[in-house]
Design a protein around this motif. Sequence first.
Motif, mmCIF file in Angstrom:
data_model
loop_
_atom_site.group_PDB
_atom_site.id
_atom_site.type_symbol
_atom_site.label_atom_id
_atom_site.label_comp_id
_atom_site.label_asym_id
_atom_site.label_seq_id
_atom_site.Cartn_x
_atom_site.Cartn_y
_atom_site.Cartn_z
ATOM 1 N N UNK A 61 1.099 11.106 -12.041
ATOM 2 C CA UNK A 61 1.065 10.366 -10.800
ATOM 3 C C UNK A 61 2.423 9.699 -10.601
ATOM 4 N N UNK A 62 2.820 9.645 -9.335
ATOM 5 C CA UNK A 62 4.066 8.989 -8.948
ATOM 6 C C UNK A 62 3.737 7.867 -7.962
ATOM 7 N N UNK A 63 4.621 6.880 -7.808
ATOM 8 C CA UNK A 63 4.362 5.829 -6.820
ATOM 9 C C UNK A 63 4.094 6.384 -5.414
ATOM 10 N N UNK A 64 4.725 7.499 -5.068
ATOM 11 C CA UNK A 64 4.504 8.094 -3.747
ATOM 12 C C UNK A 64 3.069 8.587 -3.566
ATOM 13 N N UNK A 65 2.311 8.759 -4.670
ATOM 14 C CA UNK A 65 0.913 9.206 -4.590
ATOM 15 C C UNK A 65 -0.055 8.073 -4.271
ATOM 16 N N UNK A 66 0.406 6.825 -4.357
ATOM 17 C CA UNK A 66 -0.512 5.688 -4.211
ATOM 18 C C UNK A 66 -1.224 5.628 -2.859
ATOM 19 N N UNK A 67 -0.561 5.867 -1.720
ATOM 20 C CA UNK A 67 -1.312 5.830 -0.457
ATOM 21 C C UNK A 67 -2.442 6.874 -0.416
ATOM 22 N N UNK A 68 -2.186 8.069 -0.921
ATOM 23 C CA UNK A 68 -3.229 9.102 -0.927
ATOM 24 C C UNK A 68 -4.336 8.752 -1.918
ATOM 25 N N UNK A 69 -3.982 8.153 -3.049
ATOM 26 C CA UNK A 69 -5.005 7.722 -4.011
ATOM 27 C C UNK A 69 -5.868 6.628 -3.393
ATOM 28 N N UNK A 70 -5.247 5.698 -2.694
ATOM 29 C CA UNK A 70 -5.998 4.641 -2.027
ATOM 30 C C UNK A 70 -6.935 5.237 -0.977
ATOM 31 N N UNK A 71 -6.453 6.190 -0.210
ATOM 32 C CA UNK A 71 -7.290 6.825 0.814
ATOM 33 C C UNK A 71 -8.489 7.532 0.174
ATOM 34 N N UNK A 72 -8.269 8.207 -0.950
ATOM 35 C CA UNK A 72 -9.384 8.863 -1.636
ATOM 36 C C UNK A 72 -10.356 7.820 -2.184
ATOM 37 N N UNK A 73 -9.824 6.733 -2.740
ATOM 38 C CA UNK A 73 -10.687 5.662 -3.233
ATOM 39 C C UNK A 73 -11.583 5.151 -2.102
ATOM 40 N N UNK A 74 -11.024 4.956 -0.928
ATOM 41 C CA UNK A 74 -11.801 4.477 0.216
ATOM 42 C C UNK A 74 -12.843 5.502 0.661
#
Length: 153
Positions: free
Chosen positions: A1-14
Amino acid sequence: MRPADLPAAFALQCRVYPDAYHEPQEALASRLEAGPAFCWVVEQGGQLTGYVFAHPWSGAPPPLHEPLPACVAEHLFLHDLAVCPNLRGMAAGRQLYACVAGEALRAGLGRIRLVAVGSASAFWQRQGFAELVLAGLHPAYGQAQVMQQDLLG
């Protein structure tokens, strides 16, 4: 995982968790920063479709929704594993966990703890985890079960 993946990870979490478990991206970023070797993603067609956050930790599970404080590692804490619903049953969760367990052993962390929320305890039992009675679980976890796996037997 890279910091750039965080928005997509957050969206999946939601997408896959109830609102009470949606964590601010700053909290997720602190988990990636604390354990970059233990955070992984699954991509399909260029889209993030699964992730796992894990990090070195000590003591009771850390509070949800807050950035992590520094600590001296006693074990690996598997904070969150999520898979897009259309990938369920295709071993993505098991593969993400296998990456984490392998890195934990390489790092000399022979014990992994997690908090299973909802019906997740059955999945974690199949991965070799057992219930651990532990005081100090943050109330934000709700009805949850602390679990542990000793990788070294």
